[in-house]
Design a protein around this motif. Structure first.
Motif, PDB file in Angstrom:
ATOM      1  N   LYS A  73       5.439  24.901  62.338  1.00 40.00           N
ATOM      2  CA  LYS A  73       6.870  24.877  62.045  1.00 40.00           C
ATOM      3  C   LYS A  73       7.237  23.709  61.131  1.00 40.00           C
ATOM      4  O   LYS A  73       8.171  23.801  60.323  1.00 40.00           O
ATOM      5  N   LYS A  74       6.501  22.599  61.273  1.00 42.49           N
ATOM      6  CA  LYS A  74       6.799  21.431  60.460  1.00 42.49           C
ATOM      7  C   LYS A  74       6.195  21.519  59.047  1.00 42.49           C
ATOM      8  O   LYS A  74       6.742  20.955  58.100  1.00 42.49           O
ATOM      9  N   THR A  75       5.089  22.213  58.946  1.00 42.65           N
ATOM     10  CA  THR A  75       4.364  22.214  57.660  1.00 42.65           C
ATOM     11  C   THR A  75       4.519  23.500  56.868  1.00 42.65           C
ATOM     12  O   THR A  75       4.309  23.498  55.656  1.00 42.65           O
ATOM     13  N   VAL A  76       4.876  24.582  57.505  1.00 42.24           N
ATOM     14  CA  VAL A  76       4.967  25.864  56.803  1.00 42.24           C
ATOM     15  C   VAL A  76       6.435  26.220  56.618  1.00 42.24           C
ATOM     16  O   VAL A  76       7.122  26.578  57.581  1.00 42.24           O
ATOM     17  N   PRO A  77       6.965  26.118  55.407  1.00 42.49           N
ATOM     18  CA  PRO A  77       8.368  26.486  55.180  1.00 42.49           C
ATOM     19  C   PRO A  77       8.556  27.995  55.314  1.00 42.49           C
ATOM     20  O   PRO A  77       7.726  28.778  54.863  1.00 42.49           O
ATOM     21  N   GLY A  78       9.649  28.372  55.925  1.00 40.21           N
ATOM     22  CA  GLY A  78       9.982  29.784  56.008  1.00 40.21           C
ATOM     23  C   GLY A  78       9.294  30.523  57.132  1.00 40.21           C
ATOM     24  O   GLY A  78       9.380  31.753  57.193  1.00 40.21           O
ATOM     25  N   MET A  79       8.627  29.829  58.072  1.00 39.87           N
ATOM     26  CA  MET A  79       7.987  30.532  59.174  1.00 39.87           C
ATOM     27  C   MET A  79       9.047  30.952  60.195  1.00 39.87           C
ATOM     28  O   MET A  79       9.792  30.123  60.713  1.00 39.87           O
ATOM     29  N   ALA A  80       9.119  32.224  60.486  1.00 43.63           N
ATOM     30  CA  ALA A  80      10.116  32.743  61.416  1.00 43.63           C
ATOM     31  C   ALA A  80       9.627  32.666  62.858  1.00 43.63           C
ATOM     32  O   ALA A  80      10.385  32.327  63.773  1.00 43.63           O
ATOM     33  N   TYR A  81       8.374  32.961  63.076  1.00 52.38           N
ATOM     34  CA  TYR A  81       7.819  32.908  64.429  1.00 52.38           C
ATOM     35  C   TYR A  81       6.304  32.915  64.324  1.00 52.38           C
ATOM     36  O   TYR A  81       5.726  33.356  63.307  1.00 52.38           O
ATOM     37  N   ALA A  82       5.660  32.429  65.372  1.00 50.97           N
ATOM     38  CA  ALA A  82       4.212  32.503  65.555  1.00 50.97           C
ATOM     39  C   ALA A  82       3.983  32.752  67.039  1.00 50.97           C
ATOM     40  O   ALA A  82       4.181  31.859  67.874  1.00 50.97           O
ATOM     41  N   LEU A  93       3.565  33.640  74.351  1.00 46.66           N
ATOM     42  CA  LEU A  93       3.644  32.229  73.992  1.00 46.66           C
ATOM     43  C   LEU A  93       4.249  32.090  72.588  1.00 46.66           C
ATOM     44  O   LEU A  93       3.856  32.820  71.668  1.00 46.66           O
ATOM     45  N   GLY A  94       5.187  31.181  72.415  1.00 43.77           N
ATOM     46  CA  GLY A  94       5.777  30.897  71.114  1.00 43.77           C
ATOM     47  C   GLY A  94       6.915  31.814  70.740  1.00 43.77           C
ATOM     48  O   GLY A  94       7.309  31.876  69.574  1.00 43.77           O
ATOM     49  N   ARG A  95       7.474  32.546  71.714  1.00 44.24           N
ATOM     50  CA  ARG A  95       8.545  33.475  71.403  1.00 44.24           C
ATOM     51  C   ARG A  95       9.775  32.731  70.915  1.00 44.24           C
ATOM     52  O   ARG A  95      10.037  31.590  71.295  1.00 44.24           O
TER      53      ARG A  95
END
Length: 535
Positions: A73-82, A93-95
């Protein structure tokens, strides 16, 4: 429009088309390359996420996965979810809220007795073709679970997703954004352990690609402008290089047209323009030589005509100015003799001009018949004996006994010998010797006229057979004979070549010269005109 302008415009247009086409092709290619690179980055990021999920499943360490998701989340711009959907533990996990909005199906609220795990199972069915979490919730038979495990093995069923090659889909959010969803199964001990899903906003991907495209566009544009300027400069230099020889040739042609026949063009190139310049320079030299020949011809003709005509005119006035009985007999005889010699000189000069014209036009005719070389040589010596006596010269004949006869035009051969012997008399000091010799050389007869005269400079040997050419130093030293016209050797050369032979000369200053012409024993039967080479 000048040729230089035309070449410059054409070269500039060609450079512009090449640079523009290359730049556009490069831009399109790099844009596609950036898109593919972005897709590879997404897949690489997802593969790392899947590996972390597998390690977390093996070590039963949920914090490992969650920590990695936090770093993403800190390093990948535009990540919506993992998200990792742990199938064995019925756990997600990670919802995130966005994940719930996209993948929670509409259904009635569950009663509290169903528990949190049941809620999770209904909200997030597995993407494994209807198996997995949903199958466990509904109490699917063991054979269904077996089939799911079979598909999880490499090469079985829908194993492409299970093996880690993500399937990529796109989903629309309520806000109108597009999510690129990558998902793949997690396998532990050859059994499906769950599914990993990674969502990235499409607009962020597009923005990154657009920034790269703009950066590439600036680079390509700068390179294109530089290449175009360099190409333009090269085109102008090329146009100048191509048209400068033409400009010099034009100036040279104008100079020759104005009468400057010594004009030479300094163009050192190994292409067609260089060859053209060489031919132009050769043409200019030939024109200068022809102009000099014209001057020599006018000088010779004026001298050859003026002297005898003046002599004839003077003695005619003498004879007509007083009665013949009042003139002493010796003066009258001298006048008549000089008038006859002048008339013969004029006739000889006119005959030389006519013979030379015939030779040049290929109109000279040879009528070969058996002749005696020795007899012809004796006739020439006898004809010129008064000149031998006047200069106290000795004439001799040396014809090999093996030479019986030669098939040639006797009158023409005597004319050649007469011209050669006359020249030898003019340039041989008193007390010298002139020899006519002949020797057998197999299929050829070599006839030579040698003298002990002043000789000819080596640098002048190559031009003495040309029309109106005379060696100045030799002409100044010539005594005992009238000034020549410079036609005798040219005529001799034409006659010899008409017989199918060749003539040459060797000389040494102060020791004399030897003119040799070689004739075939049996000349060609064709007409002589076809043998003559223009002088």
């Amino acid at each position: 429009m000048k040729i230089r302008t035309q070449v410059s415009l054409f070269a500039t247009l060609l450079v512009t088309i090449i640079v523009l086409g290359t730049s556009l092709a490069t831009f399109v290619f790099l844009r596609q390359l950036l898109r593919r690179e972005a897709e590879r980055n997404q897949v690489g990021l997802f593969q790392n996420l899947r590996k972390v999920a597998e390690e977390a499943a093996i070590t039963h360490d949920d914090l490992l996965f969650l920590s990695y998701v936090g770093s993403l989340k800190k390093t990948v711009p535009g990540m919506a979810y993992a998200v990792w959907l742990d199938e064995r533990r019925q756990l997600v996990l990670g919802r995130t809220r966005l994940f719930d909005e996209l993948f929670a199906p509409p259904h009635p609220p569950l009663s509290p007795s169903q528990g949190a795990r049941e809620k999770v199972q209904m909200a997030f069915p597995s993407p494994l073709g209807g198996e997995g979490l949903l199958a466990r919730r509904t109490g699917a038979p063991s054979q269904q679970r077996a089939r799911a495990a079979e598909r999880a093995r490499p090469g079985g069923g829908e194993g492409e997703t299970i093996k880690g090659h993500p399937s990529i889909q796109r989903f629309a959010t309520k806000e109108g954004d597009t999510i690129v969803d990558l998902q793949s199964g997690v396998v532990v001990d050859q059994l499906p352990a769950g599914v990993v899903r990674l969502g990235i906003f499409q607009r962020v991907i597009d923005e990154a690609i657009q920034q790269g495209v703009e950066r590439v566009g600036r680079i390509v544009g700068g390179v294109a402008v530089g290449a175009w300027l360099a190409g333009l400069l090269g085109a102008l230099l090329f146009a100048r290089r191509m048209t400068r020889p033409i400009h010099l040739l034009t100036q040279g042609a104008q100079a020759i047209g104005e009468g400057h026949l010594q004009t030479q063009i300094a163009i050192k190139r190994r292409d067609e323009l260089g060859f053209l310049a060489e031919e132009f320079n050769l043409m200019a030299r030939r024109l200068a030589e022809l102009d000099q020949l014209k001057d020599d011809f006018v000088s010779s003709v004026s001298h050859e005509l003026r002297s005898p005509i003046s002599a004839i005119d003077g003695y005619l006035e003498l004879l007509m100015g007083r009665p013949s009985d009042q003139l002493p007999p010796e003066k009258r005889e001298k006048a008549l003799r000089i008038m006859k010699e002048s008339t013969e000189r004029l006739a000889h000069f006119i005959n030389d001009i006519l013979d030379l014209a015939k030779i040049k036009a290929g109109k000279i005719h040879i009528m070969p018949r058996p002749i005696s070389v020795k007899t012809s040589a004796e006739a020439v010596i006898g004809l010129l004996q008064p000149l031998f006596d006047k200069k106290q010269l000795k004439g001799s004949i040396d014809v090999a006994s093996t030479i019986n006869s030669l098939s040639a035009d006797e009158e023409k051969i005597r004319q050649v010998l007469t011209n050669l012997v006359s020249n030898a008399i003019k340039f041989t000091p008193a007390g010298g010797q002139i020899t006519i010799s002949a020797r057998d050389e197999g299929e050829l007869i070599a006839i030579s006229v040698s003298d002990t005269g002043i000789g000819i400079p080596q640098e002048s040997l190559h031009e003495i057979f040309e029309r109106f050419k005379q060696v100045k130093s030799a002409r100044e030293q010539a005594t005992g004979a009238p000034k020549g016209t410079g036609l005798g050797l040219a005529i001799a050369k034409g006659i010899v070549e008409a017989h199918g032979g060749r003539i040459s000369v060797s000389s040494e200053l102060g020791k004399g010269s030897t003119f040799t012409f070689r004739l075939p024993k049996q000349p060609p039967a064709e007409a002589a005109a076809s043998w003559v080479q223009p002088l």
